[in-house]
Write a protein that holds these residues in place. Sequence first.
Motif, short mmCIF file in Angstrom:
data_model
loop_
_atom_site.label_atom_id
_atom_site.label_comp_id
_atom_site.label_asym_id
_atom_site.label_seq_id
_atom_site.Cartn_x
_atom_site.Cartn_y
_atom_site.Cartn_z
N LYS A 134 -1.49 18.07 -14.89
CA LYS A 134 -2.25 18.88 -13.95
C LYS A 134 -1.99 18.50 -12.51
O LYS A 134 -2.33 19.24 -11.60
N HIS A 135 -1.41 17.33 -12.28
CA HIS A 135 -1.12 16.95 -10.90
C HIS A 135 0.25 17.49 -10.50
O HIS A 135 1.00 18.00 -11.33
N LYS A 136 0.60 17.36 -9.24
CA LYS A 136 1.85 17.93 -8.72
C LYS A 136 3.08 17.18 -9.19
O LYS A 136 4.16 17.75 -9.28
N LEU A 137 2.93 15.92 -9.49
CA LEU A 137 4.07 15.08 -9.87
C LEU A 137 4.47 15.38 -11.31
O LEU A 137 3.70 15.13 -12.24
N VAL B 60 7.75 13.70 -1.50
CA VAL B 60 7.49 12.70 -2.54
C VAL B 60 6.09 12.11 -2.36
O VAL B 60 5.36 11.93 -3.34
N LEU B 61 5.71 11.85 -1.12
CA LEU B 61 4.37 11.33 -0.86
C LEU B 61 3.31 12.28 -1.40
O LEU B 61 2.37 11.85 -2.08
N GLU B 62 3.44 13.56 -1.12
CA GLU B 62 2.46 14.53 -1.61
C GLU B 62 2.34 14.50 -3.13
O GLU B 62 1.24 14.51 -3.69
N ALA B 63 3.47 14.43 -3.81
CA ALA B 63 3.46 14.40 -5.27
C ALA B 63 2.80 13.13 -5.79
O ALA B 63 1.96 13.18 -6.71
N ILE B 64 3.14 11.98 -5.23
CA ILE B 64 2.57 10.72 -5.70
C ILE B 64 1.08 10.65 -5.42
O ILE B 64 0.30 10.19 -6.27
N LEU B 65 0.64 11.14 -4.26
CA LEU B 65 -0.79 11.12 -3.95
C LEU B 65 -1.60 11.96 -4.92
O LEU B 65 -2.79 11.71 -5.13
N SER B 66 -0.96 12.96 -5.52
CA SER B 66 -1.68 13.81 -6.49
C SER B 66 -1.87 13.09 -7.83
O SER B 66 -2.68 13.53 -8.65
N ALA B 67 -1.13 12.01 -8.04
CA ALA B 67 -1.10 11.38 -9.36
C ALA B 67 -1.84 10.05 -9.45
O ALA B 67 -2.37 9.72 -10.52
N ILE B 68 -1.86 9.26 -8.38
CA ILE B 68 -2.45 7.92 -8.46
C ILE B 68 -3.23 7.59 -7.19
O ILE B 68 -2.97 8.16 -6.13
N PRO B 69 -4.17 6.64 -7.28
CA PRO B 69 -4.90 6.21 -6.09
C PRO B 69 -4.04 5.27 -5.24
O PRO B 69 -3.35 4.40 -5.77
N ILE B 70 -4.08 5.47 -3.94
CA ILE B 70 -3.37 4.62 -3.00
C ILE B 70 -4.40 3.98 -2.07
O ILE B 70 -5.29 4.67 -1.56
N GLU B 71 -4.26 2.67 -1.84
CA GLU B 71 -5.22 1.99 -0.96
C GLU B 71 -4.64 1.58 0.38
O GLU B 71 -5.39 1.26 1.30
#
Length: 148
Positions: A3-6, A58-69
């Motif tokens: 369901k996420h972009k990645l 790539v940033l947009e895709a990764i942000l849709s999949a996992i939490p970044i701190e």
Amino acid sequence: MLKHKLIHPTINGILGRAGHHGKILIADGNYPVSSKLGPNAELVHLNLMPGLVTCDQVLEAILSAIPIEEINTMMYETTGPYALSEDPPVWDEYRKTLAGAGLDLKLEPIEKWAFYDAVATPDHILTVQTADQQRYANILLSIGVRMD
């Protein structure tokens, strides 16, 4: 069905095995991935042709999949042939992408040589090599904790 972009299967697999504090480098087309890779990192090439794909995509895709701190950028040089006098335009793209993902994270620049050292750590799990042609587009993400 994801369901996420990645949707990249290798990247999803690596991120699925990752944990808190894992580091993800999204490298621009000029980054020396062959010599600046952490000992545990896997390398995924997404550099199809100049400018495709970009670090921001790539940033947009990764942000849709996992939490970044935390998100670190490679600080630009202020003297020499690649010098800039202000933040690179790509950093504004990152800020918009972070805001669009609902994150209140600030870009935290790291001096160029210290950035290379930050990538070469055992908790560096993934480098995604892009074909981004913008100067100082490299970003290092630190995985956060899922809160939901």
